[in-house]
Design an enzyme around this catalytic site. Structure first.
Site, PDB file in Angstrom:
ATOM      1  N   GLY A 140       0.849  -1.202   0.000  1.00 48.81           N
ATOM      2  CA  GLY A 140       0.000   0.000   0.000  1.00 48.81           C
ATOM      3  C   GLY A 140       0.879   1.245   0.000  1.00 48.81           C
ATOM      4  O   GLY A 140       1.936   1.249   0.628  1.00 48.81           O
TER       5      GLY A 140
ATOM      6  N   ARG B  55       0.691  -4.595  -6.193  1.00 43.73           N
ATOM      7  CA  ARG B  55       0.857  -5.964  -5.703  1.00 43.73           C
ATOM      8  C   ARG B  55       1.347  -6.768  -6.910  1.00 43.73           C
ATOM      9  O   ARG B  55       1.014  -6.430  -8.057  1.00 43.73           O
ATOM     10  CB  ARG B  55      -0.451  -6.544  -5.183  1.00 43.73           C
ATOM     11  CG  ARG B  55      -1.244  -5.552  -4.367  1.00 43.73           C
ATOM     12  CD  ARG B  55      -1.123  -5.746  -2.873  1.00 43.73           C
ATOM     13  NE  ARG B  55      -1.872  -4.659  -2.225  1.00 43.73           N
ATOM     14  CZ  ARG B  55      -1.595  -4.180  -1.021  1.00 43.73           C
ATOM     15  NH1 ARG B  55      -0.596  -4.661  -0.320  1.00 43.73           N
ATOM     16  NH2 ARG B  55      -2.306  -3.224  -0.508  1.00 43.73           N
TER      17      ARG B  55
ATOM     18  N   GLY C 178       5.372  -2.751   3.586  1.00 43.87           N
ATOM     19  CA  GLY C 178       4.896  -3.431   4.788  1.00 43.87           C
ATOM     20  C   GLY C 178       5.504  -4.820   4.924  1.00 43.87           C
ATOM     21  O   GLY C 178       6.451  -5.164   4.197  1.00 43.87           O
ATOM     22  N   ASP C 179       4.964  -5.627   5.830  1.00 42.91           N
ATOM     23  CA  ASP C 179       5.615  -6.914   6.111  1.00 42.91           C
ATOM     24  C   ASP C 179       5.626  -7.840   4.895  1.00 42.91           C
ATOM     25  O   ASP C 179       6.587  -8.598   4.711  1.00 42.91           O
ATOM     26  CB  ASP C 179       5.030  -7.594   7.348  1.00 42.91           C
ATOM     27  CG  ASP C 179       3.554  -7.895   7.219  1.00 42.91           C
ATOM     28  OD1 ASP C 179       2.865  -7.154   6.487  1.00 42.91           O
ATOM     29  OD2 ASP C 179       3.085  -8.861   7.841  1.00 42.91           O
TER      30      ASP C 179
ATOM     31  N   THR D  18       4.028   1.853   5.850  1.00 48.20           N
ATOM     32  CA  THR D  18       2.628   1.432   5.934  1.00 48.20           C
ATOM     33  C   THR D  18       1.901   2.384   6.873  1.00 48.20           C
ATOM     34  O   THR D  18       2.416   2.695   7.950  1.00 48.20           O
ATOM     35  CB  THR D  18       2.479  -0.023   6.440  1.00 48.20           C
ATOM     36  OG1 THR D  18       1.255  -0.139   7.176  1.00 48.20           O
ATOM     37  CG2 THR D  18       3.596  -0.440   7.367  1.00 48.20           C
TER      38      THR D  18
ATOM     39  N   ASP E 135      -0.626   1.932   8.638  1.00 50.98           N
ATOM     40  CA  ASP E 135      -1.254   1.308   9.818  1.00 50.98           C
ATOM     41  C   ASP E 135      -0.358   1.284  11.053  1.00 50.98           C
ATOM     42  O   ASP E 135      -0.820   0.963  12.141  1.00 50.98           O
ATOM     43  CB  ASP E 135      -1.619  -0.152   9.504  1.00 50.98           C
ATOM     44  CG  ASP E 135      -2.697  -0.258   8.448  1.00 50.98           C
ATOM     45  OD1 ASP E 135      -3.281   0.786   8.110  1.00 50.98           O
ATOM     46  OD2 ASP E 135      -2.940  -1.370   7.959  1.00 50.98           O
TER      47      ASP E 135
ATOM     48  N   ASP F 253       1.740  -1.005  11.700  1.00 49.05           N
ATOM     49  CA  ASP F 253       1.553  -2.372  12.177  1.00 49.05           C
ATOM     50  C   ASP F 253       2.817  -3.213  12.065  1.00 49.05           C
ATOM     51  O   ASP F 253       2.759  -4.429  12.080  1.00 49.05           O
ATOM     52  CB  ASP F 253       0.409  -3.040  11.392  1.00 49.05           C
ATOM     53  CG  ASP F 253       0.689  -3.074   9.887  1.00 49.05           C
ATOM     54  OD1 ASP F 253       1.686  -2.475   9.450  1.00 49.05           O
ATOM     55  OD2 ASP F 253      -0.100  -3.691   9.159  1.00 49.05           O
TER      56      ASP F 253
ATOM     57  N   MET G 133      -8.727   2.723   9.132  1.00 49.27           N
ATOM     58  CA  MET G 133      -7.933   1.593   8.652  1.00 49.27           C
ATOM     59  C   MET G 133      -7.243   0.880   9.803  1.00 49.27           C
ATOM     60  O   MET G 133      -7.144   1.408  10.906  1.00 49.27           O
ATOM     61  CB  MET G 133      -6.922   2.077   7.623  1.00 49.27           C
ATOM     62  CG  MET G 133      -7.583   2.364   6.288  1.00 49.27           C
ATOM     63  SD  MET G 133      -6.379   2.692   5.002  1.00 49.27           S
ATOM     64  CE  MET G 133      -7.438   2.723   3.563  1.00 49.27           C
TER      65      MET G 133
ATOM     66  N   ARG H  86      -6.124  -3.305   9.601  1.00 55.45           N
ATOM     67  CA  ARG H  86      -6.653  -4.667   9.491  1.00 55.45           C
ATOM     68  C   ARG H  86      -6.195  -5.540  10.647  1.00 55.45           C
ATOM     69  O   ARG H  86      -6.907  -6.406  11.114  1.00 55.45           O
ATOM     70  CB  ARG H  86      -6.214  -5.295   8.165  1.00 55.45           C
ATOM     71  CG  ARG H  86      -7.254  -5.157   7.081  1.00 55.45           C
ATOM     72  CD  ARG H  86      -6.766  -5.760   5.807  1.00 55.45           C
ATOM     73  NE  ARG H  86      -5.526  -5.110   5.377  1.00 55.45           N
ATOM     74  CZ  ARG H  86      -4.615  -5.663   4.583  1.00 55.45           C
ATOM     75  NH1 ARG H  86      -4.788  -6.878   4.144  1.00 55.45           N
ATOM     76  NH2 ARG H  86      -3.529  -4.999   4.224  1.00 55.45           N
TER      77      ARG H  86
ATOM     78  N   ARG I  11      -5.060   7.595   3.307  1.00 57.14           N
ATOM     79  CA  ARG I  11      -3.763   7.385   2.651  1.00 57.14           C
ATOM     80  C   ARG I  11      -3.282   8.616   1.915  1.00 57.14           C
ATOM     81  O   ARG I  11      -2.117   8.715   1.566  1.00 57.14           O
ATOM     82  CB  ARG I  11      -3.935   6.328   1.560  1.00 57.14           C
ATOM     83  CG  ARG I  11      -3.649   4.978   1.988  1.00 57.14           C
ATOM     84  CD  ARG I  11      -3.568   4.056   0.783  1.00 57.14           C
ATOM     85  NE  ARG I  11      -3.855   2.725   1.233  1.00 57.14           N
ATOM     86  CZ  ARG I  11      -3.057   2.047   2.034  1.00 57.14           C
ATOM     87  NH1 ARG I  11      -1.924   2.560   2.424  1.00 57.14           N
ATOM     88  NH2 ARG I  11      -3.385   0.854   2.439  1.00 57.14           N
TER      89      ARG I  11
ATOM     90  N   GLY J 250      10.850  30.751  17.216  1.00 57.16           N
ATOM     91  CA  GLY J 250      11.736  29.814  17.900  1.00 57.16           C
ATOM     92  C   GLY J 250      12.573  30.497  18.966  1.00 57.16           C
ATOM     93  O   GLY J 250      13.368  29.859  19.642  1.00 57.16           O
TER      94      GLY J 250
ATOM     95  N   LEU K 257       0.851  32.964  12.922  1.00 54.98           N
ATOM     96  CA  LEU K 257       0.134  31.778  12.444  1.00 54.98           C
ATOM     97  C   LEU K 257       0.795  30.520  12.999  1.00 54.98           C
ATOM     98  O   LEU K 257       0.176  29.468  13.111  1.00 54.98           O
ATOM     99  CB  LEU K 257       0.048  31.749  10.904  1.00 54.98           C
ATOM    100  CG  LEU K 257       1.252  31.444  10.036  1.00 54.98           C
ATOM    101  CD1 LEU K 257       1.508  29.947   9.916  1.00 54.98           C
ATOM    102  CD2 LEU K 257       1.025  32.006   8.650  1.00 54.98           C
TER     103      LEU K 257
END
Ligand code: ADP
Length: 731
Positions: free
Chosen positions: A12, A75, A105-106, A151, A153, A155, A195, A197, A288, A560, A648
């Site tokens: 993704g 994919r 991702g994984d 990713t 997520d 995750d 999102m 999963r 996303r 700053g 601002l």
């Protein structure tokens, strides 16, 4: 032979992937290596003629602010077959590429590790069939793999945060803020699906950052009868005066039988239990999209730089993940990270012990617990001996201050304490402008910018000290929490030093860092700085875009005080050509050298340049003087425009990062004050975010830790990033 690195984004897409690509390419090119972009993830390796192209500094110009990924992502089914992977190995080795950087991702990272494991076998097979020369085994004996966590997520285990998660939270939280305003107007209930999963990170953090009341996440499958419990709690909130009710559902939420809990099912339950309309909003791909947040840009630049350096180091048979731990880039074996991620996913299914959550890191589990305490209805009968804790601001308003007050109030009330809000800073304390804060009184404060309690800059002195002591005594204040900036620290330090004369100050006192300047000792971040940074970055992006066709150099002055954090980090996030800070002295020689360089780059075709200037970078070379100098010297090559961003930077609603950090710090502050009260200690200190977690410092150490003349800490972690800006500059 020139070192050749393959670079792809896969799985993704995630905002920040472009910054990572830019960083890998520029870092590698500075070291003389070549980077080949593999288009559309592994698919690019299946069609190498069109799917692989050489990247250089120029091809990755102007992409920092863009969402998605310039390399494309997809994919690729072929990668799941041996033949497809052999094709991938061929595509790489035929181009002399034997180092691979994958942002994904994984799944994507596992794919890269599989290629590494099978590398020699595939080469041998292709040599045996005569389609590759035998020399390839000697020339390219191994494939080194470097993974970057990409990713939204968050995750992936092995890193505190993944590329894209912060931006996704920005999208979710701004959608929730919008939904809250309409929900409150109509007294409505909303079910919002986000999102995640396998991971509830986005739901938990968005819940904590807003006033959402109920969460359903994969890591905490609710027990049977959860519907009734949820209905009861939400009705209670309504009865107490909550006008808007939001239930957040992560897309992977399940019950203990492993059955998915859909947002429409939650809607049905709520309509039945609360007897009113409930609306469903599925945020979907909005999460996303869009321009990456300042944090994601800088995270990706840092990780990308480290990844390129790892790729250039040793050419060995290994795969590593470059992640962020405790605000520092680190590496861990890639498959260890993937294995931990899988364990966390597996333990979600039926686990009631929140193991999945803890495996992802204690701070997520803590955030979940904090959410449950402070976002629910007021506790009925809190246990424990009530203590009176007062809250005060001092210094300029910083976005996130209200969240700190809200969370400390509610956390303290939940422990059975009483909370007093002091209006208008230390001056208000001296005036006796004190009121009791209750649970619903801070409702709706989570996302509010500014400081509802009011703040001021003064440090108590002379007769004010006496009045302040009287007010503390009269109100029976037993502990004090100051949420603010430099003058707040100075103020508490003053009370601390006056303890011998005023017994009223011999109570536990703590400072919580809240200042857009991020100039406070003992903390790598202060509440408000991330919001200011994002405001600056958004403004600078617009300024830059206004001049695409002209040859124009913008001098952008940012706040700053004498701390260059905002200038430096916004310079990194916007791809500024130069950054001027008080910390690295400006000299005439340096300015002339920079001017020469800028002139040269405009001559070569540059259309716009950005120079970030800290408001107090130099007492004489002010932004106005710099403008005159640049105009005079650069006249033939470019125009100069000056933009002073001003207030601002202090305004605006706090970012998710500032909100969740304020909440975590507030909880820690109340816990430490409570502990001191229980132990009878008169702790006087300041809290800070450190790589190991939240730390409390004693005021004994204060003078040693600050550079008093320049109103900033002696050690500033971000100055060590110098090398990154150097590596990021286009050649
Ligand atoms: P993510 O990287 O976000 O987890 P996916 O799991 O969809 O996304 O993986 C992206 C791509 O990575 C897949 O389409 C496939 O090409 C490749 N990939 C995923 N898992 C494997 C695997 N076990 N072996 C080889 N390639 C894989």
């Amino acid at each position: 032979m020139t070192c050749r690195i393959g670079l792809m984004t896969s799985g993704g897409d995630a905002p920040g992937m472009n910054a990572a690509v830019r960083s890998v390419v520029r870092t590698a090119q500075h070291s003389g290596a070549q980077v080949f972009g593999i288009l559309d993830g592994y698919r690019g390796l299946m069609n190498p003629e069109t799917g692989i192209r050489l990247l250089d500094c120029a091809t990755v110009s102007g992409i920092l602010s863009r969402g998605g990924t310039m390399l494309g992502t997809a994919r690729c089914r072929e990668m799941l077959e041996v033949a497809g992977r052999q094709q991938a190995v061929r595509a790489l080795v035929e181009r002399g590429i034997d180092r691979l950087v994958v942002v994904g991702g994984d799944g994507s990272l596992t794919g890269a590790d599989t290629l590494r494991q099978e590398w020699r076998n595939h080469l041998q097979a292709m040599i045996d069939e005569g389609t590759l020369p035998p020399s390839v085994l000697e020339e390219h004996p191994v494939l080194s793999v470097i993974g970057l966590p990409g990713t939204i997520d968050n995750d992936l285990c092995g890193t505190d945060i993944t590329i894209g998660a912060d931006t996704a939270l920005h999208r979710i939280v701004s959608a929730l803020d919008a939904i809250f305003s309409t929900a409150a107007s109509h007294q409505r209930t909303f079910v919002v699906e986000v999102m995640g999963r396998h991971c509830g990170y986005l739901a938990v953090m968005a819940g904590l950052a807003t006033g959402a009341e109920w969460l359903l996440i994969p890591e905490d499958p609710p027990p049977d009868g959860w519907e009734e419990q949820m209905g009861m709690v939400l009705s209670k909130g309504r009865a107490k005066g909550k006008r808007a009710t939001i239930v957040l559902v992560a897309e992977g939420a399940r019950d203990r039988q492993g059955r998915p809990i859909s947002s429409h099912y939650v809607q049905q339950v709520l309509e039945e239990r609360l007897g009113e309309d409930a609306r469903v909003t599925i945020l979907g791909h909005v999460q996303r999209g869009g321009s990456p947040s300042a944090y994601d840009r800088n995270l990706s630049s840092l990780l990308g730089q480290r990844a390129a350096r790892e790729a250039l180091r040793e050419h060995i048979d290994s795969s590593i993940l470059v992640g962020m731990r405790g605000n520092r880039p680190t590496t861990i074996p890639l498959m260890e990270a993937v294995e931990l991620t899988r364990q966390a996913q597996a333990s979600c299914t039926h686990d009631a012990e929140l193991k999945g959550l803890t495996l992802r890191g204690q701070s997520l589990a803590d955030a979940y617990h904090l959410f449950q305490v402070v976002n629910g209805p007021p506790p009925a009968n809190p246990a424990g001996k009530p203590r009176r804790i007062a809250l005060v601001h001092s210094g300029a308003p910083a976005p996130g201050m209200n969240m700190a007050v809200r969370t400390s109030t509610r956390w303290a009330l939940a422990q059975g304490h009483e909370v007093l809000g002091i209006r208008g800073g230390f001056a208000g304390l001296a005036r006796g402008d004190v009121e009791e804060l209750d649970w619903m009184g801070v409702s709706g404060w989570a996302g509010l910018g500014g400081a509802e309690l009011g703040t001021s800059h003064g440090i108590p002195s002379g007769p004010e000290l006496y009045s302040a002591a009287r007010v503390l005594e009269d109100h029976g204040v037993e502990a004090l929490l100051m949420i603010g900036g430099w003058s707040g620290y100075e103020g508490v330090h003053r009370l601390y030093r006056e303890r011998t004369d005023y017994p009223a100050f011999r109570i536990p006192m703590l400072c919580l860092p809240a200042s857009i300047d991020n100039n406070l000792p003992g903390s790598e971040f202060s509440v408000g700085a991330d919001t200011a940074l994002n405001s600056i970055v958004e403004a600078a992006d617009r300024i830059k875009r206004s001049a695409v066709a002209n040859r124009r150099c913008f001098l952008v002055e940012v706040m700053g005080d004498m701390c260059g954090y905002l200038a430096y980090m916004s310079g990194l996030a916007t791809g500024a050509e130069k950054v001027y800070l008080h910390e690295s002295p400006l000299t005439a020689a340096r300015l002339l050298e920079d001017l020469q360089e800028l002139k040269g780059s405009f001559e070569k075709g540059r259309s716009v340049a950005l120079v970030m200037v800290n408001e107090k970078a130099h007492p004489l070379y002010t932004t106005g003087v710099l403008r005159a100098l640049f105009e005079e010297e650069g006249r033939a090559q470019f125009d100069v425009r000056q933009a002073i961003l001003g207030h601002l930077q202090q305004g605006g609603d706090p970012t998710p990062f500032d909100r969740t950090m304020a909440a975590r710090l507030a909880r820690a502050a109340i816990e430490h004050l409570q502990e001191s009260l229980e132990q009878g200690s008169d702790l006087c200190g300041f809290l800070g975010i450190q790589p190991q977690g939240i730390k409390v410092w004693d005021f004994h150490d204060y003078t040693r830790m600050i550079d008093e003349n320049h109103r900033r800490p002696r050690n500033q972690w971000w100055l060590d990033l110098n090398v990154v800006v150097g590596d990021m500059a286009a050649t």
